[in-house]
Design a protein around this motif. Structure first.
Motif, PDB file in Angstrom:
ATOM      1  N   SER A   1       0.815  -1.222   0.000  1.00 59.91           N
ATOM      2  CA  SER A   1       0.000   0.000   0.000  1.00 59.91           C
ATOM      3  C   SER A   1       0.842   1.262   0.000  1.00 59.91           C
ATOM      4  O   SER A   1       0.346   2.345  -0.299  1.00 59.91           O
ATOM      5  CB  SER A   1      -0.906   0.019   1.242  1.00 59.91           C
ATOM      6  OG  SER A   1      -0.128   0.169   2.421  1.00 59.91           O
TER       7      SER A   1
ATOM      8  N   SER B   1      -4.596   6.372   8.620  1.00 62.43           N
ATOM      9  CA  SER B   1      -4.580   7.639   7.880  1.00 62.43           C
ATOM     10  C   SER B   1      -4.776   8.784   8.866  1.00 62.43           C
ATOM     11  O   SER B   1      -5.667   8.739   9.714  1.00 62.43           O
ATOM     12  CB  SER B   1      -5.700   7.658   6.831  1.00 62.43           C
ATOM     13  OG  SER B   1      -5.540   6.607   5.908  1.00 62.43           O
TER      14      SER B   1
ATOM     15  N   LEU C   1      -9.330  14.146   0.883  1.00 63.01           N
ATOM     16  CA  LEU C   1     -10.011  12.849   0.864  1.00 63.01           C
ATOM     17  C   LEU C   1      -9.554  12.007  -0.326  1.00 63.01           C
ATOM     18  O   LEU C   1      -9.339  10.797  -0.196  1.00 63.01           O
ATOM     19  CB  LEU C   1     -11.523  13.054   0.839  1.00 63.01           C
ATOM     20  CG  LEU C   1     -12.128  13.716   2.083  1.00 63.01           C
ATOM     21  CD1 LEU C   1     -13.618  13.970   1.883  1.00 63.01           C
ATOM     22  CD2 LEU C   1     -11.903  12.857   3.322  1.00 63.01           C
ATOM     23  N   THR C   2      -9.380  12.644  -1.477  1.00 62.89           N
ATOM     24  CA  THR C   2      -8.892  11.926  -2.665  1.00 62.89           C
ATOM     25  C   THR C   2      -7.488  11.400  -2.446  1.00 62.89           C
ATOM     26  O   THR C   2      -7.155  10.279  -2.861  1.00 62.89           O
ATOM     27  CB  THR C   2      -8.921  12.850  -3.893  1.00 62.89           C
ATOM     28  OG1 THR C   2     -10.260  13.288  -4.131  1.00 62.89           O
ATOM     29  CG2 THR C   2      -8.389  12.148  -5.129  1.00 62.89           C
TER      30      THR C   2
ATOM     31  N   PHE D   1      -6.166  10.408   0.332  1.00 65.25           N
ATOM     32  CA  PHE D   1      -6.239   9.197   1.144  1.00 65.25           C
ATOM     33  C   PHE D   1      -6.854   8.028   0.384  1.00 65.25           C
ATOM     34  O   PHE D   1      -6.397   6.892   0.482  1.00 65.25           O
ATOM     35  CB  PHE D   1      -7.047   9.462   2.414  1.00 65.25           C
ATOM     36  CG  PHE D   1      -6.337  10.293   3.443  1.00 65.25           C
ATOM     37  CD1 PHE D   1      -5.113   9.889   3.953  1.00 65.25           C
ATOM     38  CD2 PHE D   1      -6.884  11.483   3.901  1.00 65.25           C
ATOM     39  CE1 PHE D   1      -4.449  10.655   4.906  1.00 65.25           C
ATOM     40  CE2 PHE D   1      -6.229  12.255   4.849  1.00 65.25           C
ATOM     41  CZ  PHE D   1      -5.014  11.837   5.355  1.00 65.25           C
ATOM     42  N   GLN D   2      -7.885   8.313  -0.388  1.00 63.98           N
ATOM     43  CA  GLN D   2      -8.652   7.240  -1.024  1.00 63.98           C
ATOM     44  C   GLN D   2      -8.020   6.705  -2.301  1.00 63.98           C
ATOM     45  O   GLN D   2      -8.162   5.531  -2.620  1.00 63.98           O
ATOM     46  CB  GLN D   2     -10.074   7.730  -1.317  1.00 63.98           C
ATOM     47  CG  GLN D   2     -10.873   8.052  -0.054  1.00 63.98           C
ATOM     48  CD  GLN D   2     -12.107   8.912  -0.323  1.00 63.98           C
ATOM     49  OE1 GLN D   2     -12.356   9.322  -1.462  1.00 63.98           O
ATOM     50  NE2 GLN D   2     -12.864   9.188   0.716  1.00 63.98           N
ATOM     51  N   SER D   3      -7.317   7.559  -3.043  1.00 63.89           N
ATOM     52  CA  SER D   3      -6.840   7.161  -4.371  1.00 63.89           C
ATOM     53  C   SER D   3      -5.328   7.212  -4.547  1.00 63.89           C
ATOM     54  O   SER D   3      -4.826   6.744  -5.570  1.00 63.89           O
ATOM     55  CB  SER D   3      -7.482   8.065  -5.438  1.00 63.89           C
ATOM     56  OG  SER D   3      -8.885   8.046  -5.348  1.00 63.89           O
TER      57      SER D   3
ATOM     58  N   ASN E   1      -2.949   6.363  -1.965  1.00 61.19           N
ATOM     59  CA  ASN E   1      -2.233   5.644  -0.902  1.00 61.19           C
ATOM     60  C   ASN E   1      -1.644   6.584   0.141  1.00 61.19           C
ATOM     61  O   ASN E   1      -0.601   6.318   0.727  1.00 61.19           O
ATOM     62  CB  ASN E   1      -1.115   4.777  -1.494  1.00 61.19           C
ATOM     63  CG  ASN E   1      -1.643   3.753  -2.471  1.00 61.19           C
ATOM     64  OD1 ASN E   1      -2.578   3.023  -2.165  1.00 61.19           O
ATOM     65  ND2 ASN E   1      -1.078   3.725  -3.667  1.00 61.19           N
TER      66      ASN E   1
ATOM     67  N   LYS F   1     -14.829   9.256   7.564  1.00 56.98           N
ATOM     68  CA  LYS F   1     -14.093   8.558   6.509  1.00 56.98           C
ATOM     69  C   LYS F   1     -12.973   7.683   7.089  1.00 56.98           C
ATOM     70  O   LYS F   1     -12.077   7.257   6.364  1.00 56.98           O
ATOM     71  CB  LYS F   1     -13.481   9.578   5.538  1.00 56.98           C
ATOM     72  CG  LYS F   1     -14.493  10.509   4.883  1.00 56.98           C
ATOM     73  CD  LYS F   1     -15.464   9.768   3.978  1.00 56.98           C
ATOM     74  CE  LYS F   1     -16.401  10.751   3.286  1.00 56.98           C
ATOM     75  NZ  LYS F   1     -17.375  10.047   2.408  1.00 56.98           N
TER      76      LYS F   1
END
Length: 493
Positions: free
Chosen positions: A65, A73, A161-162, A164-166, A168, A194
């Motif tokens: 990851s 996170s 947020l992106t 963290f989500q997309s 790594n 989240k």
């Protein structure tokens, strides 16, 4: 039980030793990493988005990851009035965390505001007239400005947020005033929903001399790149005044938030509701050492670089000539062409480097000898040509070609070993407010450079530092800058 994504899958170690061998090669990027960094060695890469194949110089291990195990996170949310060093601290902390191998990104609200508005050309909001009060107030009276500010904040939050989500991402640093208690609680709830932990860091400066110095440095912001310095200072002071009456300090009695309050850059630290896990402990320790930085770090190669690793002869006549030329060239970079007494000089504990530093000691400088500054130990590879290495250590030679940063020949050190060895010096360098001259072998200079310029580990072994140059890296609020001083009368190598 189905294993969570945060748990590493371990296989039996194939080679005896005190470690666990994971299913991917320990230092190679995983197959999900596809892009490469277009590295420019003269630019500070701290504001570049991390490429997917980025490997940090002091990274302890790699994972599929790209995240450290069990750390989760985290969104670090900076808090503080203007001129309190939040941006300086954000960038310094990001540099240190990336160095440790934590995938960290900076999110400066000012960058988003500058991208969406033009301070000198926004007629619909009369922005130029408002920029000293309404827009930069925590409670603007103009309804259009309120809407605009919220839209800009929403864009930044969505980008976090992106990340963290997309991407790594592991740590995002949100740099803004964040001076209203209710807004901080809203941020906490957004990220909590989240599954992202929050850590609030408030920078408080109650030392008036330190505050005034920091305000003077703050007018170097991109907001003021075309301003008269006096006008910029007045404008920035107005920004502070427009926020002071609305600003709310973090308070454990009224806010049940995990936070750290740093007073006068590490003079005192207060901690509230914080779990002392690995990353939190590293962050706290860093905050105790971090200072406002605007000084310079100079690097000069030592003489007699072709000696065998274990040889330790005294300085030669040519070495004395060399260090005198280094001294004279460095002098030209200071006022009145004179080395200041507060310059700190670091060398290794080798006899020739100790003797080389005498000229600086005679000039009144503080000279410190560090065993950590001894050059990379080549081990069994010492003195061998590429052809000889390939023949004698064929498999090891191929491994070195594939990863010269982490590979070590028998009885040798790797660049990664050097990076871990000098981490205490990096923290000391962060703490000192004075200019520092480091006289060391090229292998050591590469590691320090990698830290100060946020380099990818794979690029560090290839960076060249000619013998006839002194490299000057100056701390600035937004990035570090390089200057090269050419030493006349010395060969390049």
């Amino acid at each position: 039980m189905t294993p969570s994504n945060d748990i590493a899958e371990i296989e039996e170690a194939k080679i005896s030793g005190n470690y666990s061998a994971r299913k991917i090669q320990r230092w190679n990027p995983s197959s999900i990493y596809a892009t490469s960094l277009d590295n420019t060695t003269n630019n500070d890469a701290i504001h570049m988005n991390l490429p997917e194949n980025h490997i940090s110089p002091a990274q302890m291990y790699s994972t599929d990851s790209g995240k450290m195990f069990h750390a989760g996170s985290i969104c670090i949310i900076m808090v503080g009035l203007p001129g309190r060093g939040k941006t300086n601290l954000s960038i310094s902390l990001c540099r240190y965390l990336r160095w440790l191998g934590v995938r960290t990104e900076l999110f400066h609200l000012g960058d988003y505001r500058r991208k969406n508005t033009d301070l000198n050309n926004a007629s619909d909001l009369n922005f130029n007239k408002l920029n000293s009060n309404s827009y930069f107030s925590l409670n603007p009276e103009n309804s259009k400005i309120k809407i605009l500010k919220q839209e800009i904040k929403n864009e930044l939050i969505n980008d976090i947020l992106t990340f963290f989500q997309s991407s790594n991402g592991q740590i995002a640093i949100y740099d803004a005033i964040n001076g209203i208690s209710n807004e901080r609680n809203n941020l906490y709830n957004i990220f909590k929903s989240k599954n992202i932990k929050c850590l609030f860091i408030e920078s408080i400066i109650d030392d008036l001399n330190l505050l005034n110095d920091n305000i003077k440095d703050a007018v170097n912001s991109p907001d003021y790149k075309s301003w008269d310095p006096k006008d910029a200072l007045i404008n920035f002071q107005n920004r502070i005044k427009s926020n002071e009456s609305y600003y709310e300090n973090l308070n454990s009695k009224s806010e049940n938030l995990p936070f750290i309050q740093s007073f006068n850059f590490g003079e005192k630290i207060l901690i509230n509701d914080l779990k002392h896990d690995f990353l939190a402990t590293k962050i706290i320790y860093y905050l105790l050492n971090a200072k406002i930085k605007s000084h310079s770090i100079y690097f000069a190669r030592c003489s007699l670089n072709k000696l065998n690793f274990k040889d330790d002869p005294p300085i030669t006549d040519s070495g004395k000539i060399y260090i005198k030329k280094i001294f004279d060239t460095l002098s030209t970079d200071f006022s009145n062409n004179k080395i200041p007494n507060d310059l700190v000089v670091w060398t290794s504990t080798r006899l020739r480097t100790i003797q080389s530093s005498q000229i600086f000691k005679d000039a009144g400088c503080t000279v410190i000898h560090r065993p950590e500054l001894t050059q990379l130990n080549p081990g069994a590879a010492e003195g061998l040509t590429d052809e000889e290495l390939n023949k004698k250590f064929h498999d090891s030679y191929l491994s070195h070609e594939s990863d010269p940063y982490h590979h070590r020949y028998p009885r040798a050190e790797s660049y990664h070993d050097l990076a871990l060895k000098i981490e205490p010096l990096i923290l000391e360098m962060e703490k000192l407010p004075y200019d520092i001259l480091i006289i060391a072998d090229e292998t050591i200079i590469r590691i320090f450079y990698g830290y100060l310029m946020a380099s990818n580990a794979k690029d560090i072994p290839m960076i060249e530092f000619p013998q006839n140059e002194i490299i000057k890296i100056t701390y600035h609020t937004y990035n570090n800058a390089i200057k090269k001083l050419v030493v006349e009368g010395i060969d390049k190598d």
